[in-house]
Design a protein around this motif. Sequence first.
Motif, PDB file in Angstrom:
ATOM      1  N   PRO A 174       0.822  -1.207   0.000  1.00 16.61           N
ATOM      2  CA  PRO A 174       0.000   0.000   0.000  1.00 16.61           C
ATOM      3  C   PRO A 174       0.863   1.269   0.000  1.00 16.61           C
ATOM      4  O   PRO A 174       1.981   1.247   0.499  1.00 16.61           O
ATOM      5  CB  PRO A 174      -0.780  -0.105   1.313  1.00 16.61           C
ATOM      6  N   HIS A 175       0.260   2.327  -0.523  1.00 19.02           N
ATOM      7  CA  HIS A 175       1.058   3.497  -0.866  1.00 19.02           C
ATOM      8  C   HIS A 175       1.200   4.536   0.253  1.00 19.02           C
ATOM      9  O   HIS A 175       0.220   5.030   0.801  1.00 19.02           O
ATOM     10  CB  HIS A 175       0.410   4.175  -2.095  1.00 19.02           C
ATOM     11  N   TYR A 180      -3.262   4.308  -1.183  1.00 23.44           N
ATOM     12  CA  TYR A 180      -3.933   3.494  -2.208  1.00 23.44           C
ATOM     13  C   TYR A 180      -3.394   2.061  -2.193  1.00 23.44           C
ATOM     14  O   TYR A 180      -2.188   1.840  -2.044  1.00 23.44           O
ATOM     15  CB  TYR A 180      -3.688   4.115  -3.598  1.00 23.44           C
ATOM     16  N   CYS A 181      -4.297   1.093  -2.337  1.00 21.14           N
ATOM     17  CA  CYS A 181      -3.876  -0.309  -2.462  1.00 21.14           C
ATOM     18  C   CYS A 181      -4.152  -0.749  -3.887  1.00 21.14           C
ATOM     19  O   CYS A 181      -5.306  -0.674  -4.354  1.00 21.14           O
ATOM     20  CB  CYS A 181      -4.673  -1.214  -1.516  1.00 21.14           C
ATOM     21  N   GLU A 205       6.602  -3.189   0.214  1.00 22.87           N
ATOM     22  CA  GLU A 205       5.353  -3.585   0.880  1.00 22.87           C
ATOM     23  C   GLU A 205       5.444  -3.328   2.385  1.00 22.87           C
ATOM     24  O   GLU A 205       4.932  -4.110   3.194  1.00 22.87           O
ATOM     25  CB  GLU A 205       5.058  -5.062   0.581  1.00 22.87           C
ATOM     26  N   ALA A 206       6.091  -2.212   2.757  1.00 20.38           N
ATOM     27  CA  ALA A 206       6.286  -1.899   4.180  1.00 20.38           C
ATOM     28  C   ALA A 206       4.948  -1.901   4.944  1.00 20.38           C
ATOM     29  O   ALA A 206       4.902  -2.240   6.121  1.00 20.38           O
ATOM     30  CB  ALA A 206       6.976  -0.545   4.332  1.00 20.38           C
ATOM     31  N   TYR A 207       3.860  -1.534   4.245  1.00 19.75           N
ATOM     32  CA  TYR A 207       2.548  -1.423   4.926  1.00 19.75           C
ATOM     33  C   TYR A 207       1.622  -2.577   4.557  1.00 19.75           C
ATOM     34  O   TYR A 207       0.404  -2.441   4.612  1.00 19.75           O
ATOM     35  CB  TYR A 207       1.906  -0.066   4.579  1.00 19.75           C
ATOM     36  N   GLY A 325      -5.362   1.920   2.871  1.00 24.54           N
ATOM     37  CA  GLY A 325      -4.410   1.232   3.735  1.00 24.54           C
ATOM     38  C   GLY A 325      -3.377   2.190   4.291  1.00 24.54           C
ATOM     39  O   GLY A 325      -3.527   3.412   4.175  1.00 24.54           O
ATOM     40  N   THR A 326      -2.314   1.649   4.895  1.00 16.07           N
ATOM     41  CA  THR A 326      -1.244   2.385   5.610  1.00 16.07           C
ATOM     42  C   THR A 326      -1.774   2.989   6.909  1.00 16.07           C
ATOM     43  O   THR A 326      -2.923   2.718   7.289  1.00 16.07           O
ATOM     44  CB  THR A 326      -0.562   3.522   4.774  1.00 16.07           C
ATOM     45  N   PHE A 327      -0.963   3.835   7.545  1.00 14.21           N
ATOM     46  CA  PHE A 327      -1.504   4.578   8.695  1.00 14.21           C
ATOM     47  C   PHE A 327      -1.370   6.075   8.459  1.00 14.21           C
ATOM     48  O   PHE A 327      -1.093   6.839   9.363  1.00 14.21           O
ATOM     49  CB  PHE A 327      -0.886   4.135  10.030  1.00 14.21           C
TER      50      PHE A 327
END
Length: 397
Positions: A174-175, A180-181, A205-207, A325-327
């Motif tokens: 996720p970006h 964005y996924c 793909e850290a997230y 996604g992500t935080f």
Amino acid sequence: MNDFNYAERVKKINPAISQDLIAKVRALRADGVEVIDFSDQGASPDVARQAAIQKINMSSGSSYSDTRGLSELRYEIARKMLIEQKIEVNPETEVLVTVGAKEAILSALLTLADHGDEVLVEDPGYLGFEPIIRLAGAKPIRVPLIKESGFRFPVEGLRHYITARTKVLLLCNPHNPGGYCLTKNELTEIGKIAKENGLTILVDEAYEHFVFDGRKHISLASLPGMESITITIQTMSKIFNMGGWRIGWAIGPTHLIKKMHLLHTHAITAPTTFSQSGAAAALSAGIAEGNQPIANIVERYEAQRDAMIEGLASIPGLSCHVPHGTFFVFPNISRFKAPPNGISDFLLKIGHVATVPGSAFGPNGSEHIRMVFKCDKATIQKGIARMADAFGKLEYQ
Ligand SMILES: Cc1ncc(COP(=O)(O)O)c(C=O)c1O
């Protein structure tokens, strides 16, 4: 020392804007100001800490590990990929344990791109990417993401950015910062174009775990025919809250991992041995931030995202897409008349709220600010109230 004859590669690199922000936040805190940065002080999982302590108390804990990474960690990574992505990874030849995701990206780019080669990178994108591309001697070519679609990758326009010098496409999925996924269809199409043009795709793909609303993260390498052109990069820094342990890895075709391993061995030998034992234990237990199973953490983050989005929507003049996604959230601040030093500086000074100017992620992010939602809902609401007060002092159209 302005007249010192530095190597060209360091002359092309500037300090990250986020470092400047961190320094300002520290200075305010040192003066006793309570700054809200929506982050948390979460510890690494106990299971990792215990395993690392146990390892350092053994003689093997203070020796170098296998330069590819400890075998128990490589086997855990392969097991994880099989369970989560149904990809069969050979832990002997297709995994390289690195000093965080960043070393994996650098080693991959040093392996793939020669001086002057072009690397396609998202705009906005993770602010670590462009300096690493430049360090590797390559040239970053920005691919503007589509703002109106929540910073979607412009799959249909990708060919336009490819030249005879393009070697690599660097994606974050996720970006960060847009959230964005990529969908299966988008990944398939991107892969097809990359294959036609002889590109290798690095996917950060850290997230990978932070995906919401019932979505499932899809590794590009899990799609038919993609394994041979993909290097997947993952890390213990995010959901496991183990950033300071400096453990990440690259998964890719044997011949590429072999070359990356060669230069990684000469540059760093291997990541810290007891950090690797901690990482293996956390992966094996599936226990991450706050000693919670991954699914519980994701559920909590989804609720925090919703609280953040709701709060931002209540501030007149501000708009924000909902990240998949992500935080991170990446609200649009373009309707406000920005003070001379920009909105982030203003929010920090007036509201004591830390955000990162979107321009730090590339020109296409300049109408935005990036915020995290790692803290509890009460802190989110308190920070939002401060932001609402501060924005209330600015004109907007
Ligand atoms: C997309 C992305 N990749 C890599 C990193 C750094 O990862 P590591 O700590 O594993 O080097 C970050 C950290 O913010 C990130 O956002």
